[in-house]
Design an enzyme around this catalytic site. Sequence first.
Site, PDB file in Angstrom:
ATOM      1  CB  CYS A  74       0.547 -20.724 -25.329  1.00 13.08           C
ATOM      2  SG  CYS A  74      -1.022 -19.896 -25.291  1.00 13.08           S
ATOM      3  CB  CYS A 181       0.445 -16.027 -31.727  1.00 16.94           C
ATOM      4  SG  CYS A 181      -0.258 -17.585 -31.601  1.00 16.94           S
TER       5      CYS A 181
END
Length: 446
Positions: A74, A181
């Site tokens: 992440c 992302c």
Amino acid sequence: MDISPRIAVIDSGIGGTGVLDAIRQLAPWADIAYVADHAFGPYGERSLDQVRERTEVIARYLDTAGVELVVIACNSASAAALHHLREAMPETPFVGMEPAVKPAASLTRSGVIGVMATAATFQGTLFNDLVGRHASDVQIVTQACAGLAAAIEAGDDVGDLLDRYLEPMVTAGADVVVLGCTHYPIVRIDIEARLPDGVVVIDPAPAVAKRTVDVAHDAGVDLKGSGATWWWTTGFTPPLRPAGDSAISGIAWEPIDIPDGCPRAVRIADTTLSAVTGDITAMPVDAIVNAANVELMHGGGVALAIARAGGPAIDTESRAWIETYGVLEPGLAALTSAGAMPSSYVIHVAGPIWRSDADNESLLAAAALAAVDMADEISAATMAVPAVSAGIYGYPPDEATGVIVETIAEHLSETETTLHSVRFVGYDETMTLRFAGALDRLVLEP
Ligand code: APR
């Protein structure tokens, strides 16, 4: 064969599945746990400190599960926590995500690149260092995509968001777009549909997978396991999978119950033990343990809270139990329903009234063991335990929490159980931290 994960891939939800797939391509036999932190995510919408604390709790939990290398799949969590994790846990190799600014800068011909990421990723020093080192000579159109990861996680339509977020980089003439992302590759098709032909879209997952395998080799992590994947969610009931994404729908999530705000959690065999602050009467577990007295007269403390929250059934069933079995001797547990509470059962045990001349420890251990034996008897999957005897009964709380945790942990390490989670509940943060300290000592002094 008792297999356990050697590598873990952590994300706040399903965003990291692209990284997991890329690692699988390079290491098909590795035993990997995918951790979706549903109880806390999305990371991009949390403060840097919250993300640092949370990822450390998860990483320390994974350490007790035998994991030897952690991939923070992440970008927001990497930006917020990677440096902190490497300092806090120097013995564990961490691999993080960083927006693929370097490859983008080397690929662009127009001299303009677009970067989609969360605001948290752009805030972290990681991104600005990257730009300074690798892309100082190109124009970068950054776009914080608020709400996009959450919409992807929930399987919502993202068309309007993408129109809004991609327009500025298209107008600026970007010929390379970085997906900053891990959630965004899940909607890569929708992104490419909104970019002019020839624009290159970069998904960093393959590069992160290559890095992971290199770090694993350097650290001596065995990648030749059974090729198993564990799908762990920190929440009990993860959000429904987006229907259209075949790669991730139908995942059989196994809960590792690590509620938001939990300071410490450990894994013993297949059970997650956690320290949690809260009101035990409101917890959505199968069974809550009551710190009762031998007559099951629920006149104060957690017993009174349980009798009130559960309603008349608690006292009625308690009276019936005493009629049938007599007083609640040490080492015994009484079972009633939980009445109006979200849990299904109340397991009543009588801890000792602390006395300087009594064998307090064995009496309290007998009560804790009676509780966990009863949980097994009713095939409970989840249980919450308060600081028995540490209130009105005057047991010094540091010792009481230690005896309760050690007794239950020892039982779980030696006995088949249906319990996949046990919460040690502090009514206030101070008691929770005592339980957390007891869990730490389990790990440090196994
Ligand atoms: N949720 C979780 N924990 C709670 C709650 C609650 N709603 N209410 C109190 N507690 C905590 C207390 O803060 C304490 O840390 O439970 C712990 C146990 O305290 P007591 O309830 O006083 O239990 P104990 O010390 O074992 O004394 C038992 O008190 O409640 C009476 O009928 C009970 O006579 C028995 C005696």
